[in-house]
Design a protein around this motif. Structure first.
Motif, PDB file in Angstrom:
ATOM      1  N   MET D 104      -9.285 -11.816 -71.080  1.00 13.64           N
ATOM      2  CA  MET D 104     -10.126 -12.970 -71.391  1.00 13.64           C
ATOM      3  C   MET D 104     -10.309 -13.121 -72.892  1.00 13.64           C
ATOM      4  O   MET D 104     -10.206 -14.220 -73.430  1.00 13.64           O
ATOM      5  N   VAL D 105     -10.557 -12.013 -73.587  1.00  9.98           N
ATOM      6  CA  VAL D 105     -10.831 -12.124 -75.016  1.00  9.98           C
ATOM      7  C   VAL D 105      -9.563 -12.492 -75.779  1.00  9.98           C
ATOM      8  O   VAL D 105      -9.547 -13.437 -76.567  1.00  9.98           O
ATOM      9  N   PHE D 106      -8.506 -11.725 -75.576  1.00 11.48           N
ATOM     10  CA  PHE D 106      -7.329 -11.932 -76.414  1.00 11.48           C
ATOM     11  C   PHE D 106      -6.395 -12.992 -75.851  1.00 11.48           C
ATOM     12  O   PHE D 106      -5.961 -13.882 -76.560  1.00 11.48           O
ATOM     13  N   TYR D 107      -6.088 -12.863 -74.566  1.00 13.06           N
ATOM     14  CA  TYR D 107      -4.970 -13.672 -74.066  1.00 13.06           C
ATOM     15  C   TYR D 107      -5.389 -15.073 -73.683  1.00 13.06           C
ATOM     16  O   TYR D 107      -4.607 -16.003 -73.836  1.00 13.06           O
ATOM     17  N   VAL D 108      -6.603 -15.236 -73.173  1.00 15.25           N
ATOM     18  CA  VAL D 108      -7.016 -16.580 -72.779  1.00 15.25           C
ATOM     19  C   VAL D 108      -7.719 -17.274 -73.932  1.00 15.25           C
ATOM     20  O   VAL D 108      -7.328 -18.351 -74.367  1.00 15.25           O
ATOM     21  N   PHE D 135      10.187 -21.974 -86.733  1.00 13.36           N
ATOM     22  CA  PHE D 135      10.811 -20.781 -86.163  1.00 13.36           C
ATOM     23  C   PHE D 135       9.784 -19.666 -85.966  1.00 13.36           C
ATOM     24  O   PHE D 135       9.713 -19.022 -84.923  1.00 13.36           O
ATOM     25  N   MET D 136       8.955 -19.458 -86.995  1.00  8.36           N
ATOM     26  CA  MET D 136       7.914 -18.444 -86.866  1.00  8.36           C
ATOM     27  C   MET D 136       6.944 -18.817 -85.761  1.00  8.36           C
ATOM     28  O   MET D 136       6.399 -17.956 -85.065  1.00  8.36           O
ATOM     29  N   ASN D 137       6.742 -20.107 -85.595  1.00 13.17           N
ATOM     30  CA  ASN D 137       5.864 -20.582 -84.545  1.00 13.17           C
ATOM     31  C   ASN D 137       6.411 -20.186 -83.183  1.00 13.17           C
ATOM     32  O   ASN D 137       5.682 -19.712 -82.314  1.00 13.17           O
ATOM     33  N   MET D 138       7.724 -20.350 -83.021  1.00 16.43           N
ATOM     34  CA  MET D 138       8.343 -19.965 -81.763  1.00 16.43           C
ATOM     35  C   MET D 138       8.212 -18.464 -81.562  1.00 16.43           C
ATOM     36  O   MET D 138       7.846 -17.997 -80.484  1.00 16.43           O
ATOM     37  N   LEU D 139       8.466 -17.693 -82.630  1.00 18.64           N
ATOM     38  CA  LEU D 139       8.324 -16.243 -82.534  1.00 18.64           C
ATOM     39  C   LEU D 139       6.914 -15.877 -82.105  1.00 18.64           C
ATOM     40  O   LEU D 139       6.705 -14.973 -81.307  1.00 18.64           O
ATOM     41  N   SER D 140       5.952 -16.604 -82.663  1.00 17.11           N
ATOM     42  CA  SER D 140       4.566 -16.322 -82.333  1.00 17.11           C
ATOM     43  C   SER D 140       4.352 -16.417 -80.835  1.00 17.11           C
ATOM     44  O   SER D 140       3.747 -15.537 -80.216  1.00 17.11           O
ATOM     45  N   ALA D 146       5.657 -11.575 -74.745  1.00 18.42           N
ATOM     46  CA  ALA D 146       6.040 -10.176 -74.564  1.00 18.42           C
ATOM     47  C   ALA D 146       4.790  -9.316 -74.414  1.00 18.42           C
ATOM     48  O   ALA D 146       4.729  -8.412 -73.563  1.00 18.42           O
ATOM     49  N   SER D 147       3.798  -9.627 -75.232  1.00 23.05           N
ATOM     50  CA  SER D 147       2.562  -8.866 -75.166  1.00 23.05           C
ATOM     51  C   SER D 147       1.927  -9.000 -73.793  1.00 23.05           C
ATOM     52  O   SER D 147       1.482  -8.010 -73.191  1.00 23.05           O
ATOM     53  N   SER D 148       1.900 -10.221 -73.246  1.00 22.33           N
ATOM     54  CA  SER D 148       1.315 -10.410 -71.910  1.00 22.33           C
ATOM     55  C   SER D 148       2.082  -9.596 -70.890  1.00 22.33           C
ATOM     56  O   SER D 148       1.489  -8.950 -70.017  1.00 22.33           O
ATOM     57  N   VAL D 191       0.490  -1.009 -77.224  1.00 20.55           N
ATOM     58  CA  VAL D 191       1.717  -1.743 -77.558  1.00 20.55           C
ATOM     59  C   VAL D 191       1.473  -3.240 -77.405  1.00 20.55           C
ATOM     60  O   VAL D 191       1.833  -4.039 -78.278  1.00 20.55           O
ATOM     61  N   ALA D 192       0.815  -3.599 -76.301  1.00 21.67           N
ATOM     62  CA  ALA D 192       0.556  -5.022 -76.063  1.00 21.67           C
ATOM     63  C   ALA D 192      -0.280  -5.600 -77.187  1.00 21.67           C
ATOM     64  O   ALA D 192      -0.011  -6.696 -77.686  1.00 21.67           O
ATOM     65  N   ILE D 193      -1.284  -4.853 -77.613  1.00 16.47           N
ATOM     66  CA  ILE D 193      -2.165  -5.402 -78.640  1.00 16.47           C
ATOM     67  C   ILE D 193      -1.430  -5.511 -79.966  1.00 16.47           C
ATOM     68  O   ILE D 193      -1.619  -6.470 -80.723  1.00 16.47           O
ATOM     69  N   ILE D 194      -0.544  -4.558 -80.256  1.00 13.43           N
ATOM     70  CA  ILE D 194       0.166  -4.672 -81.533  1.00 13.43           C
ATOM     71  C   ILE D 194       1.109  -5.865 -81.500  1.00 13.43           C
ATOM     72  O   ILE D 194       1.199  -6.627 -82.476  1.00 13.43           O
ATOM     73  N   LEU D 195       1.763  -6.083 -80.358  1.00 12.77           N
ATOM     74  CA  LEU D 195       2.575  -7.297 -80.243  1.00 12.77           C
ATOM     75  C   LEU D 195       1.698  -8.531 -80.406  1.00 12.77           C
ATOM     76  O   LEU D 195       2.077  -9.506 -81.059  1.00 12.77           O
ATOM     77  N   PHE D 196       0.509  -8.470 -79.837  1.00 13.33           N
ATOM     78  CA  PHE D 196      -0.399  -9.606 -79.934  1.00 13.33           C
ATOM     79  C   PHE D 196      -0.798  -9.855 -81.383  1.00 13.33           C
ATOM     80  O   PHE D 196      -0.885 -11.004 -81.830  1.00 13.33           O
ATOM     81  N   ILE D 197      -1.035  -8.766 -82.122  1.00 13.24           N
ATOM     82  CA  ILE D 197      -1.430  -8.934 -83.527  1.00 13.24           C
ATOM     83  C   ILE D 197      -0.315  -9.622 -84.296  1.00 13.24           C
ATOM     84  O   ILE D 197      -0.555 -10.533 -85.099  1.00 13.24           O
ATOM     85  N   VAL D 198       0.930  -9.190 -84.027  1.00 13.90           N
ATOM     86  CA  VAL D 198       2.053  -9.832 -84.718  1.00 13.90           C
ATOM     87  C   VAL D 198       2.068 -11.316 -84.403  1.00 13.90           C
ATOM     88  O   VAL D 198       2.201 -12.167 -85.294  1.00 13.90           O
TER      89      VAL D 198
END
Lengths: 115, 198, 249, 635
Positions: D104-108, D135-140, D146-148, D191-198
């Motif tokens: 809820m906090v991060f993903y939604v 392009f960076m937007n798409m990566l985002s 991936a994080s989800s 790992v998920a959170i670090i991907l999320f931070i990126v």
């Protein structure tokens, strides 16, 4: 002012804000900064070996570190030549929030040592 | 760059909204100190009834501060006069002297508190009678906080004066500085007299 | 709410960059700002842990007693000399980078390429120095999870083999070990910085290849060099603070 | 910057508009799209899916809380070995709480809310062809995806997902064997959170630079819609706070996997003995975590507030009350959010001095928040209100913002917090003020900008029913929790029937759970409305809400590059509704108006300083002024 840079879709374009300078900025200033930086680093060592560990010495080191940082960011990274707002936009958040974080966490650290 | 643009663009705006703001601030902080003083009276009345009110001498540093603040007010006034007379190259130095006096005032206040502490009077005391000391601390500290604001104002003033932005036609900022600084000086002297006689 | 349709062209009025920088450079600046926060969180964490050791039974070691080695000068006490060499290398590579940027302003392809080679060499030299320092540090007893300074060699081997508790270490060495975080923080802070240097070198090589192939000459400007330059100087900037906080204080 | 250069630029734009784009392939168009509108839809749909999962988890643990002693056969068939005998396993209960919070906090509410609407609205409302770096937007987005996937994959792990709460405090998270979820589950969480931070950093850099650098002509900062201000500040918050979480996570990973002891010390474990670590402090993790965690609260809330400002102004047909006050309060909330993190830690045993500092700065936040609330109410006052679903959700946000925000003042008091900390009072507070309020902002945005995203309208009747059910059920769920919290019921407890003192709350728990199911059912209505309207909704007109902002000037059919011709220039602020001199009650930002010619205002002559012929630097003037004073030098 051109709107070209509003348009990242058009393949190869030259941002109007990046106009190649024909005249040289001169490398003198850069080399001078290099020598100043080296000299300050030597001063660091001199202070390290002449004075014993003390809070005053630590503050001096941090102050010298900040001077070095200003030289690197201001002259090597040309932040000094950028627009005033950009300068403050980069410097202020870092200066304010990080010093606040550092202040409180160092207090916290020394508190841990006392209980 | 010609003199005509100067005359056209800059009109004397002595009574700007900013001046009103500073007066409002002054009124607000006057109310604050009035509140302190009335609280002081109430507690003193209670204390004297119950024989629980410590009388003690104010530290002499506080009187020293009063002297310093008078001197600084004098220099502030000089700076204002210089601006009025368009003697712009003197303003930064006069403001700086005012600032230094302000800092000296702060130091003097600090030593005043140390003096109180040496005498065993602290901000929070166990004896109910010593609440009078707490009042001295609170009142002087509140004034101290105002002085800090004044110092910041003066620093800005020095920066502006060094850029030659303070002059005969643009007195708004120095007017604000002057008003606020004199207010602080008068306030301290009044507070001191109040604490001495009350 | 004026009645006339007015389009202002002032600095902030839109239709132009308010800072007169391209979006790419602004992005790099913004990224560096956020990266500064990452490094600061590591350094502030280091500071908090170090402060929590003030007055402790295991005092924080004097840096000059730990980092006092120099290659080919075995057994000679040369405090902080090697790290000063590393600092100079990094400052030097920084100045060559800024010279490359300056050459880019003049659209001088040959000079850009030349200075970038110097920069890459400087970065590689720094990394090699760091590798040597790490090796030396590990050799002396620095471990990620323990601090085996003052241990005899046999004791070190034994401790590494057994992964013993710290109080057992003490018996083995007959000495009290230094604070464990001293070693682990060294590896993490310098390691994270070294990782940045490494990626900086890789990016520099890519950009250098583009310079040599004339990509930027065709594009008409060397802004890309300027952007990686910003990154490179940032790495230098971080080193200034790592050096100050880890080696000097 | 003169008139000529402005007109000269049109040629390039026209060239672009007529440039033939060949139709991109399916993958380029829908999957690895670099178009901000498509990326925003991707964020939205991923966010909705994650939101459904998060809500399902909450329903599962609500069942456990309401009927702690009963067993439900369907739970076993749903969860398998984690609900043996129809009763949720205690460890799995903790995992559900943890992942519910994380999702809820991060993903939604971070990616789903700010990712969706920043992507959709920033280029459209500031008048840009696309993001600064598509392009960076798409990566985002793909880092977020991936994080989800990594986070959800932890449900497939034998020992279950991370279960030390969404804050993953050490030592529960730092010791691999502390509880089942502390093993691989927490590793995957990290790992998920670090991907999320990126992902958040890539997105945030893009948003900031697009807003600052790529506004169209005339879109000055004081003409930006309040949504854009909110997204800009949200991106700044994320940009400066997520890196600190990265640092904290790095330390945590090393503690978990490489035997370091940043957060661990020689604590005594029951049955094992003293640990071998030394020197670390778990409180340091909390400091670093909450340096992110508190700004994160505003990363969630600010976009919702921005959306609300826009929706309320549009549907009340009035200019927003106090535009600059709104901007300044957003700014001050953003700045303050960085210096108050310690109010989450009043009872951790940190330095009491810090508690004092944090308490005072925390209470200051009430001021800008109150400014915002009063401005919303003042905007509604005597407005010509149109009760679209978006408007109702926006007003609902204001309601939650007040009722949840007031309890924040209680929790900000260090002394009161001793009683209230980690009780259901906290749960009630943050679910109202950042949970419900932000979700309502998100719904408001979806209902309002659905026509922009999909070119069709959502069903208003279903939307209204959805609003009323959700609004009522949210209050029914979270309001009773205040009383439980005041009575001392702690959060994250598995089985209250084991504690006789809490028996009196059993009926309240059942009431809450039933209300939660009501709320869940209401969301089914929304899902039906949403997905049906994508394909079968009423086709939208270009400007269905008669709104002023720039995005409605773009054609309904999405174009790569947003506008077919030139990007429209902007002539006025975003909120000029019900102007007395106009027949229509709205005045779009890009409309020139009553036929008067466009006038390019040349930059004003730089202000002449009084002594502008003086070439001396300020420093020199400063020092020489002393010479002047002592009459060593004549002026």
């Amino acid at each position: 002012m051109s709107n070209e840079q509003n348009n990242p879709l058009s393949g190869e374009y030259i941002p109007e804000t990046f106009i190649p300078h024909t005249e040289s900025h001169g490398t003198k200033k850069l080399w001078r900064t290099f020598w100043i930086l080296s000299f300050i680093t030597i001063i660091d060592f001199v202070i390290y070996f002449t004075f014993g560990p003390s809070m005053a010495r630590n503050i001096t080191f941090v102050a010298i570190g900040i001077v070095k940082a200003i030289l690197i960011v201001g002259i090597f990274m040309h932040l000094g030549d950028e627009a005033k707002f950009l300068r403050w936009m980069i410097v202020l958040p870092a200066a304010i929030f990080l010093s606040y974080l550092a202040w409180l966490l160092l207090l916290e650290g020394s508190f841990v040592s006392t209980y | 760059m010609s003199s005509s643009t100067i005359q056209n663009n800059t009109t004397p705006k002595e009574f700007s909204p900013k001046t009103v703001i500073i007066w409002l601030l002054i009124v607000a902080s006057t109310m604050l100190f009035l509140a302190f003083c009335s609280a002081y009276f109430v507690h003193q009345g209670d204390g004297l009834r119950n024989n629980a009110w410590l009388k003690f001498d104010l530290p002499f540093e506080f009187w020293l501060s009063a002297g310093i603040v008078l001197i600084s007010s004098f220099f502030m006034q000089m700076a204002y006069r210089a601006a009025q007379k368009d003697d712009i190259y003197k303003i930064p130095s006069l403001l700086t002297i005012t600032l230094i006096c302000g800092i000296a005032f702060c130091i003097s206040q600090f030593y005043g508190w140390l003096n109180l502490m040496d005498r065993g009077l602290f901000l929070s005391n166990k004896e109910p009678a010593e609440i009078s000391a707490s009042f001295v601390y609170v009142i002087s500290a509140a004034h101290f906080a105002h002085i800090i604001g004044g110092l910041i104002l003066l620093t800005v003033g020095i920066a502006r004066a060094s850029k030659l932005q303070i002059h005969k036609k643009n007195l708004v900022f120095i007017n604000i500085c002057k008003t606020y600084w004199h207010f602080l000086g008068i306030l301290w002297i009044l507070l001191l007299l109040f604490l001495y006689f009350a | 709410m004026s009645n006339s349709a007015t389009v202002s062209t002032k600095t902030w009025a839109g239709g132009r960059s308010p800072f007169n920088v391209s979006y790419g450079k602004l992005m790099m600046w913004v990224f560096l700002l956020s990266d500064a926060f990452t490094f600061s969180s590591l350094l502030v964490g280091y500071g908090a842990i170090r402060f929590s050791y003030s007055g402790s039974a295991t005092p924080w070691p004097e840096p000059s007693t730990v980092f006092n080695h120099f290659p080919f000068a075995h057994g000679i006490n040369l405090p902080l000399l090697f790290v000063s060499l590393m600092t100079f290398i990094l400052i030097f590579s920084s100045v060559t980078m800024v010279l490359a940027v300056e050459a880019g302003h003049r659209n001088s392809k040959a000079e850009v390429a030349k200075y970038m080679v110097y920069t890459i060499l400087g970065g590689a030299a720094f990394l090699s120095c760091q590798a040597w320092e790490w090796t030396q540090f590990i050799h002396e007893g620095g471990r990620l999870d323990s601090n085996l300074f003052n241990f005899t060699n046999e004791a070190k081997i034994k401790a590494d083999h057994l992964k013993l508790f710290d109080h057992v270490h003490w018996e083995l060495a007959d000495k009290q070990p230094g604070p464990v975080p001293f070693a682990s923080l060294f590896f993490i802070v310098t390691g994270f910085h070294g990782f940045h240097v490494l990626s900086g070198v890789v990016i520099n090589i890519v950009i250098w290849l583009n310079v040599v192939r004339g990509t930027y000459e065709r594009r008409g400007h060397y802004e890309m060099v300027e952007k990686v330059g910003l990154y490179w100087h940032f790495v230098d900037l971080v080193w200034v603070f790592v050096f100050t906080f880890y080696y000097l204080i | 910057m003169s008139t000529e250069t402005l007109t000269a630029t049109h040629t390039h734009q026209d060239e672009h508009a007529h440039h033939e784009h060949h139709e991109p392939s399916f993958i380029r168009k829908y999957v690895f799209s670099t178009d901000h509108k498509m990326i925003s839809k991707q964020f939205l749909i991923t966010g909705i899916i994650m939101g459904c999962l998060g809500m399902l988890m909450s329903l599962l643990f609500r069942i456990q809380l309401a009927w702690p002693d009963e067993s439900f056969g369907f739970l076993e068939s749903l969860l398998g070995k984690w609900a043996k005998g129809g009763k949720i396993d205690p460890n799995y209960y903790m995992a559900l709480v943890t992942i519910h919070g994380t999702i809820m906090v991060f993903y939604v509410l971070t990616a789903g809310l700010s990712g969706t609407f920043s992507n959709l609205l920033i280029p459209l409302q500031v008048g840009a062809r696309d993001m600064a770096s598509p392009f960076m937007n798409m990566l985002s987005y793909w880092f977020f995806f991936a994080s989800s996937v990594v986070l959800l994959s932890s449900f497939a792990v034998e020992t279950g997902p991370a279960s030390s709460g969404w804050t993953v405090y050490p030592p529960l998270s730092a010791l691999q064997k502390a509880m089942p979820g502390s093993g691989l589950g927490t590793t995957l969480w990290l790992v998920a959170i670090i991907l999320f931070i990126v992902s958040a950093l890539l997105g945030g850099i893009n948003y900031i630079v697009t807003v600052l650098n790529m506004r169209t002509k005339g879109m000055s900062m004081n003409r930006l819609p309040l949504t854009i201000w909110a997204f800009l500040l949200t991106a700044c918050l994320g940009l400066l706070s997520f890196p600190v979480l990265l640092g904290a996570g790095l330390f945590l990973i090393f503690d978990r996997s490489f035997g370091t002891s940043f957060y661990l010390s020689d604590i005594y474990l029951n049955g094992i003995g003293a640990m071998t670590n030394s020197g670390g402090s778990p409180i340091m993790y909390q400091h670093l975590f909450w340096f992110l965690g508190h700004p994160e609260v505003y990363i969630i809330l600010l976009p919702a507030l921005g959306i609300t400002s826009e929706v309320i102004a549009t549907n009340a047909r009035k200019p927003i009350f106090g535009y600059s006050a709104m901007v300044i309060s957003l700014l001050s909330i953003a700045v303050l959010s960085f210096i108050v993190w310690g109010h989450h830690m009043f009872i951790t045993g940190m330095n009491p001095f810090l508690g004092t500092v944090f308490m005072y700065v925390t209470l200051i936040i009430a001021v800008p928040s109150a400014v915002k609330t009063f401005n919303y109410l003042a905007t509604l006052w005597k407005g010509n209100i149109r009760f679209t679903p978006a408007m109702m959700f926006a007003i609902g946000l204001v309601s939650f913002f007040i009722s949840g925000g007031l309890t924040g003042i209680y929790l900000g008091n260090a002394a009161l917090d001793v009683q209230l900390h980690d009780s259901y009072f906290v749960v009630a507070h943050f679910h109202l003020v950042m949970g419900s309020a932000a979700i309502f902002g998100m719904f408001s945005g979806i209902y309002h900008w659905f026509p922009k995203m999909f070119g069709r309208m959502m069903n208003n009747t279903l939307g209204s029913i959805h609003f009323w059910l959700t609004f009522a059920s949210a209050y029914m769920v979270f309001f009773p929790m205040h009383f439980m919290g005041l009575a001392g019921v702690p959060r994250r407890y598995y089985q209250f029937s084991l504690i006789p003192e809490f028996g009196i709350w059993m009926n309240v728990n059942i009431f809450i759970t039933v209300s939660a199911f009501l709320g869940g059912a209401a969301q089914l209505l929304f899902l039906y409305n949403f997905f049906r309207s994508i394909f079968k909704g009423k086709p939208a007109t270009q400007n269905p809400w008669e709104s002023n902002t720039l995005e409605w000037s773009a054609p309904i059919k999405h174009l790569h590059g947003n506008w077919p011709g030139d990007i429209p220039a902007v002539y006025r602020g975003p909120h000029e509704y019900s102007r007395p001199d106009r027949d229509l009650d709205y005045f779009p930002q890009h409309e020139v108006g009553n036929g008067e010619p466009v006038h390019y205002e040349a930059p004003a002559e730089t202000q002449k300083t009084y002594a502008s012929d003086n070439k001396d630097s300020a420093t020199k003037v400063f020092f020489s002024s002393f010479a002047h004073l002592f009459l060593l030098k004549k002026a």
